[in-house]
Design a protein around this motif. Structure first.
Motif, PDB file in Angstrom:
ATOM      1  N   LEU A 258      49.569 -82.583  73.927  1.00 56.66           N
ATOM      2  CA  LEU A 258      50.144 -83.899  73.687  1.00 56.66           C
ATOM      3  C   LEU A 258      49.636 -84.934  74.678  1.00 56.66           C
ATOM      4  CD1 LEU A 258      53.852 -82.808  73.141  1.00 56.66           C
ATOM      5  CD2 LEU A 258      52.129 -83.279  71.385  1.00 56.66           C
ATOM      6  N   ARG A 259      49.531 -86.176  74.187  1.00 58.27           N
ATOM      7  CA  ARG A 259      49.088 -87.292  75.013  1.00 58.27           C
ATOM      8  C   ARG A 259      50.056 -88.456  74.866  1.00 58.27           C
ATOM      9  NH1 ARG A 259      43.215 -87.136  72.078  1.00 58.27           N
ATOM     10  NH2 ARG A 259      42.565 -85.043  72.751  1.00 58.27           N
ATOM     11  N   GLU A 260      50.207 -89.209  75.920  1.00 55.01           N
ATOM     12  CA  GLU A 260      51.026 -90.411  75.831  1.00 55.01           C
ATOM     13  C   GLU A 260      50.411 -91.363  74.815  1.00 55.01           C
ATOM     14  OE1 GLU A 260      51.661 -92.253  79.562  1.00 55.01           O
ATOM     15  OE2 GLU A 260      52.587 -90.500  80.491  1.00 55.01           O
ATOM     16  N   GLY A 261      51.266 -92.053  74.091  1.00 56.92           N
ATOM     17  CA  GLY A 261      50.789 -93.022  73.120  1.00 56.92           C
ATOM     18  C   GLY A 261      50.488 -92.433  71.759  1.00 56.92           C
ATOM     19  N   GLU A 262      50.712 -91.134  71.591  1.00 54.95           N
ATOM     20  CA  GLU A 262      50.403 -90.500  70.296  1.00 54.95           C
ATOM     21  C   GLU A 262      51.429 -90.878  69.237  1.00 54.95           C
ATOM     22  OE1 GLU A 262      47.677 -87.669  69.830  1.00 54.95           O
ATOM     23  OE2 GLU A 262      48.685 -86.218  71.129  1.00 54.95           O
ATOM     24  N   VAL A 263      50.938 -90.938  67.996  1.00 54.79           N
ATOM     25  CA  VAL A 263      51.790 -91.130  66.825  1.00 54.79           C
ATOM     26  C   VAL A 263      51.715 -89.821  66.042  1.00 54.79           C
ATOM     27  CG1 VAL A 263      52.181 -92.481  64.736  1.00 54.79           C
ATOM     28  CG2 VAL A 263      51.289 -93.589  66.802  1.00 54.79           C
ATOM     29  N   VAL A 264      52.856 -89.128  65.931  1.00 56.62           N
ATOM     30  CA  VAL A 264      52.861 -87.732  65.496  1.00 56.62           C
ATOM     31  C   VAL A 264      53.643 -87.561  64.205  1.00 56.62           C
ATOM     32  CG1 VAL A 264      53.447 -85.366  66.179  1.00 56.62           C
ATOM     33  CG2 VAL A 264      52.735 -87.018  67.916  1.00 56.62           C
ATOM     34  N   LEU A 265      53.120 -86.716  63.338  1.00 53.63           N
ATOM     35  CA  LEU A 265      53.815 -86.260  62.138  1.00 53.63           C
ATOM     36  C   LEU A 265      54.114 -84.777  62.313  1.00 53.63           C
ATOM     37  CD1 LEU A 265      54.799 -86.466  59.171  1.00 53.63           C
ATOM     38  CD2 LEU A 265      52.436 -85.961  58.468  1.00 53.63           C
ATOM     39  N   GLU A 266      55.377 -84.411  62.173  1.00 56.45           N
ATOM     40  CA  GLU A 266      55.769 -83.005  62.260  1.00 56.45           C
ATOM     41  C   GLU A 266      56.197 -82.514  60.885  1.00 56.45           C
ATOM     42  OE1 GLU A 266      58.979 -80.015  64.461  1.00 56.45           O
ATOM     43  OE2 GLU A 266      59.115 -82.183  64.774  1.00 56.45           O
ATOM     44  N   LEU A 267      55.572 -81.451  60.426  1.00 58.65           N
ATOM     45  CA  LEU A 267      55.927 -80.808  59.161  1.00 58.65           C
ATOM     46  C   LEU A 267      56.797 -79.589  59.454  1.00 58.65           C
ATOM     47  CD1 LEU A 267      52.367 -80.842  57.527  1.00 58.65           C
ATOM     48  CD2 LEU A 267      54.178 -82.551  57.272  1.00 58.65           C
ATOM     49  N   GLY A 268      57.851 -79.416  58.669  1.00 55.21           N
ATOM     50  CA  GLY A 268      58.730 -78.270  58.883  1.00 55.21           C
ATOM     51  C   GLY A 268      59.512 -78.371  60.172  1.00 55.21           C
ATOM     52  N   ALA A 269      60.104 -79.524  60.435  1.00 57.43           N
ATOM     53  CA  ALA A 269      60.816 -79.738  61.699  1.00 57.43           C
ATOM     54  C   ALA A 269      62.059 -78.872  61.827  1.00 57.43           C
ATOM     55  CB  ALA A 269      61.195 -81.220  61.838  1.00 57.43           C
ATOM     56  N   GLY A 270      62.640 -78.469  60.700  1.00 61.11           N
ATOM     57  CA  GLY A 270      63.827 -77.618  60.747  1.00 61.11           C
ATOM     58  C   GLY A 270      64.953 -78.268  61.530  1.00 61.11           C
ATOM     59  N   THR A 271      65.522 -77.513  62.471  1.00 60.94           N
ATOM     60  CA  THR A 271      66.652 -78.020  63.254  1.00 60.94           C
ATOM     61  C   THR A 271      66.216 -78.786  64.496  1.00 60.94           C
ATOM     62  OG1 THR A 271      66.801 -75.851  64.330  1.00 60.94           O
ATOM     63  CG2 THR A 271      68.249 -76.249  62.436  1.00 60.94           C
ATOM     64  N   GLY A 272      64.919 -79.010  64.659  1.00 59.11           N
ATOM     65  CA  GLY A 272      64.453 -79.922  65.693  1.00 59.11           C
ATOM     66  C   GLY A 272      64.008 -79.298  67.000  1.00 59.11           C
ATOM     67  N   LEU A 273      63.711 -78.007  67.014  1.00 62.91           N
ATOM     68  CA  LEU A 273      63.297 -77.356  68.259  1.00 62.91           C
ATOM     69  C   LEU A 273      62.012 -77.962  68.811  1.00 62.91           C
ATOM     70  CD1 LEU A 273      63.545 -75.139  70.393  1.00 62.91           C
ATOM     71  CD2 LEU A 273      62.432 -73.558  68.797  1.00 62.91           C
ATOM     72  N   VAL A 274      60.976 -78.042  67.979  1.00 58.39           N
ATOM     73  CA  VAL A 274      59.717 -78.650  68.416  1.00 58.39           C
ATOM     74  C   VAL A 274      59.894 -80.152  68.606  1.00 58.39           C
ATOM     75  CG1 VAL A 274      57.331 -79.144  67.732  1.00 58.39           C
ATOM     76  CG2 VAL A 274      58.274 -76.859  67.384  1.00 58.39           C
ATOM     77  N   THR A 275      60.657 -80.774  67.750  1.00 63.51           N
ATOM     78  CA  THR A 275      60.911 -82.214  67.829  1.00 63.51           C
ATOM     79  C   THR A 275      61.379 -82.613  69.219  1.00 63.51           C
ATOM     80  OG1 THR A 275      61.630 -82.101  65.506  1.00 63.51           O
ATOM     81  CG2 THR A 275      62.126 -84.128  66.714  1.00 63.51           C
ATOM     82  N   ARG A 276      62.338 -81.864  69.757  1.00 66.32           N
ATOM     83  CA  ARG A 276      62.915 -82.207  71.059  1.00 66.32           C
ATOM     84  C   ARG A 276      61.912 -82.007  72.190  1.00 66.32           C
ATOM     85  NH1 ARG A 276      67.038 -79.510  68.488  1.00 66.32           N
ATOM     86  NH2 ARG A 276      66.742 -77.601  69.706  1.00 66.32           N
ATOM     87  N   LYS A 277      60.964 -81.117  72.017  1.00 68.58           N
ATOM     88  CA  LYS A 277      59.944 -80.900  73.039  1.00 68.58           C
ATOM     89  C   LYS A 277      58.858 -81.968  72.990  1.00 68.58           C
ATOM     90  CE  LYS A 277      60.581 -75.848  73.082  1.00 68.58           C
ATOM     91  NZ  LYS A 277      60.925 -75.680  74.517  1.00 68.58           N
ATOM     92  N   VAL A 278      58.593 -82.504  71.805  1.00 68.26           N
ATOM     93  CA  VAL A 278      57.500 -83.453  71.622  1.00 68.26           C
ATOM     94  C   VAL A 278      57.942 -84.894  71.887  1.00 68.26           C
ATOM     95  CG1 VAL A 278      55.917 -84.432  69.906  1.00 68.26           C
ATOM     96  CG2 VAL A 278      56.302 -81.955  69.989  1.00 68.26           C
TER      97      VAL A 278
END
Length: 254
Positions: free
Chosen positions: A35-55
């Motif tokens: 990951l880099r600062e300033g990134e615009v990210v699309l997450e597929l299959g976010a589910g309950t947000g485990l990866v979401t909260r890390k990103v």
């Protein structure tokens, strides 16, 4: 054999029983994404947000998507402090509702997007030139898959489908993705006892197409298989193989 998909019919139970066990998987995906600062990210299959909260704390903005509105509801509740996250229901079997070149990074954690050419074409379309794809999937063979297949086979019901990371890599390359890299990671999850493991399995809900009675028969058969490999003190170690694939999008012409 048709894919036996889990119903994920209880997001709160999933978040309590399964999400804590998937921390190592999420960490491996996030590390591979670089990951880099300033990134615009699309997450597929976010589910309950485990990866979401890390990103979310690292990037400029994140669109977290999932097919399940209920799962996204839990993800939204657990990321309330992140004001750079947008949630959207998305069926990646259909065209993505995003403009071309919208994202610098697309993440997919334990989805089947790597099996779908149309979905991968959509990933390529929405990625910016020089953008990145990072996805995780189950490996082709590992401890839990073996005992689950043994349990299912004992009921005369065949086997669970085998993941094919090699085919996923080939599919990406044939679609023009560049710098495709595959890394296999061995993970061990420890349970205090087999009963704890079975409670974890219940967190997935009943697989689609199964009756409640067959699901219970499967869990009893799975218990028997798990007990065969439990330690002398009753503890149970569960082995997983995770595959992380990273790639750059195809070159744009014109």
């Amino acid at each position: 054999m048709a894919r036996r998909s889990m119903s994920y019919d209880a997001p709160e139970r999933y978040g309590r029983l399964i999400e804590p066990r998937y921390g190592q998987i999420a960490d491996a995906l996030v590390a591979a994404a670089r990951l880099r600062e300033g990134e615009v990210v699309l997450e597929l299959g976010a589910g309950t947000g485990l990866v979401t909260r890390k990103v979310a704390p690292v990037v400029q903005s994140l669109v977290a998507t999932d097919l399940s509105r209920e799962m996204l509801g839990r993800a939204r509740r657990t990321t309330r402090s992140a004001d750079n996250v947008t949630f959207a229901v998305l069926d990646w079997g259909a065209p993505f509702p995003f403009l071309d070149c919208s994202f610098s990074l697309v993440l997919g954690g334990l989805t089947y997007v790597q099996d779908s050419r149309p979905a991968l074409r959509e990933v390529a379309r929405v990625l910016r030139p020089g953008g990145r794809l990072a996805l995780s999937m189950w490996g082709p063979a590992y401890h839990e898959k073996r005992i689950m297949n043994a349990a299912l086979g004992s009921l005369g019901a065949g086997r669970f489908p085998t993941a094919a990371p090699g085919r996923a890599v080939q599919r990406l390359e044939r679609l023009g993705f560049r710098w495709v890299r595959r890394t296999d990671i061995e993970i061990v999850n420890r349970f205090g006892c087999v009963a704890d493991y079975l409670e974890y399995r219940r967190g997935f809900g009943k697989p689609l197409g199964w009756t409640a009675s067959f699901h219970e028969r499967f869990l009893r058969a799975l218990e028997r298989e798990a007990l065969r490999t439990a330690t002398a003190d009753g503890a149970f170690e569960l082995g997983w193989t995770q595959t992380v694939i990273t790639a750059r999008p195809p070159r744009r012409i014109g």
